[in-house]
Enzyme design. Structure first.
Site, PDB file in Angstrom:
ATOM      1  N   CYS A 184       0.836  -1.206   0.000  1.00 49.84           N
ATOM      2  CA  CYS A 184       0.000   0.000   0.000  1.00 49.84           C
ATOM      3  C   CYS A 184       0.874   1.262   0.000  1.00 49.84           C
ATOM      4  CB  CYS A 184      -0.971  -0.041   1.178  1.00 49.84           C
ATOM      5  SG  CYS A 184      -2.333   1.120   1.035  1.00 49.84           S
ATOM      6  N   HIS A 191      -3.391  -5.836   1.139  1.00 53.17           N
ATOM      7  CA  HIS A 191      -2.694  -5.985   2.423  1.00 53.17           C
ATOM      8  C   HIS A 191      -2.576  -7.439   2.871  1.00 53.17           C
ATOM      9  CE1 HIS A 191      -2.477  -1.721   3.700  1.00 53.17           C
ATOM     10  NE2 HIS A 191      -3.492  -1.602   2.860  1.00 53.17           N
ATOM     11  N   GLU A 247      -0.658  -8.575   5.070  1.00 54.17           N
ATOM     12  CA  GLU A 247      -0.408  -8.658   6.522  1.00 54.17           C
ATOM     13  C   GLU A 247      -1.714  -8.681   7.317  1.00 54.17           C
ATOM     14  OE1 GLU A 247      -0.464  -6.025   4.821  1.00 54.17           O
ATOM     15  OE2 GLU A 247      -0.739  -4.191   5.992  1.00 54.17           O
TER      16      GLU A 247
END
Lengths: 85, 239
Positions: free
Chosen positions: B91, B208, B210
């Site tokens: 991002c 994302h 994560e």
């Protein structure tokens, strides 16, 4: 050393979609302006530079415009010198 | 991960980073050693991989990632990338990598002008990257996006190079892998969600991973990506 004042105008390159410009363009007709086309939204940056002469100041501002103030991949810039008040 | 020494994965915190904690946590959950790094440091603490996390570094003033690119830590990060070290930008981290010239193109405001926050499907386009070594091209994974300026664009010349050299790592797609406009959440050129450098050691993506490793909180499409990254980092440790 002298202080020189500049304006740097940064706009998205022609041909790239400008979502902010489009949003403004589509809002204007609701206020009655149905005759507006090709709205582009950009940035206006003012800065003062201390330099020995105008040419050196201008060269430095161009350097700033290329390295930080604009992203050459997506934006064009224009440097305008502001006359001393 | 097997082996006595887990790979050390550094996560850089810039002023305004948001997802550094989740990235650190994802590294630990997947078996790596998470190493916090600070934007003002000039030392990478002997890590085997670097993650530039999501967020709004330096308030995203001027342009997303434009100021972070000149943070002191970026000097060793660029040197690490040039030596072939695995570097992942997520991002805002992707935006920083583009601003730093490590990846081609740039991100502009979403086509819709709206911040988009939802789970999306990505089609893996290549296994030749530090993030997709364990995956198969054509396979799809589900992970979330959350961004206002994620529309990847490039000059005609850059786009030609990116496609000709197969630098696209992920495209926004349907669950079954169909790449179409309906599946494109931000208007990105050619549905590009993530790209790599020619060597494959530098990868940036808007979604994302994560946020997608823990089955308790959503999809787990991030797991194979972190596993791939840790394998590459581990090769650096043992190699």
């Amino acid at each position: 050393m002298t202080t020189f004042t500049f304006e740097v105008l940064v706009t998205l390159k022609d041909g790239l979609s400008d979502p902010q410009g489009k949003a403004v363009e589509s809002a204007l007709p609701s206020l009655g302006w149905t005759n507006v086309r090709h709205v582009r939204v950009g940035k206006h940056i003012e800065l003062e530079v201390e330099a020995h002469d105008e040419a050196s100041a201008l060269e430095q501002v161009r350097g700033m415009a290329v390295r930080l103030l604009s992203n050459p991949v997506i934006e064009d810039y224009q440097v305008l010198e502001v006359a001393p008040k | 991960m097997s082996g006595a020494v887990p790979p050390r994965v550094g996560v850089v915190t810039f002023p305004g980073s948001l997802d550094d904690r989740d990235a650190l946590r994802a590294v630990e959950q997947m078996g790596g050693e998470a190493v916090p790094l600070w934007h003002a440091d000039r030392d990478l603490r002997a890590v085997d991989a670097v993650i530039l996390p999501g967020g709004f570094s330096y308030g995203d003033y001027l342009r997303c990632g434009a100021i972070a690119r000149f943070a002191p830590v970026m000097e060793p990060v660029v040197a690490f990338a040039e030596r072939g070290g695995p570097v992942l930008g997520i991002c805002n981290g992707f935006q920083i990598l583009c601003e730093a010239g490590l990846l081609p193109g740039a991100m502009i405001r979403n086509r819709s002008l709206r911040f988009v926050c939802r789970d999306v499907w990505l089609r893996v386009e290549t296994a030749q990257s530090c993030l997709t070594g364990d995956l198969t091209p054509g396979e799809t994974i589900e992970i979330p996006i959350k961004h206002g300026e994620g529309q990847w664009i490039a000059t005609a010349e850059q786009l030609g190079d990116v496609e000709a050299q197969g630098l696209v790592v992920f495209r926004y797609a349907s669950r079954t892998g169909i790449v179409d406009d309906v599946s494109n959440p931000n208007g990105a050129t050619n549905n590009v969600a993530g790209i790599r450098n020619p060597a494959g050691n530098v990868v940036g993506l808007m979604p994302h991973p994560e946020h997608a490793v823990d089955p308790d909180v959503g999809p787990t499409g991030g797991q194979p990506l972190f596993a791939s990254l840790l394998h590459v980092a581990m090769a650096g440790v043992t190699g």
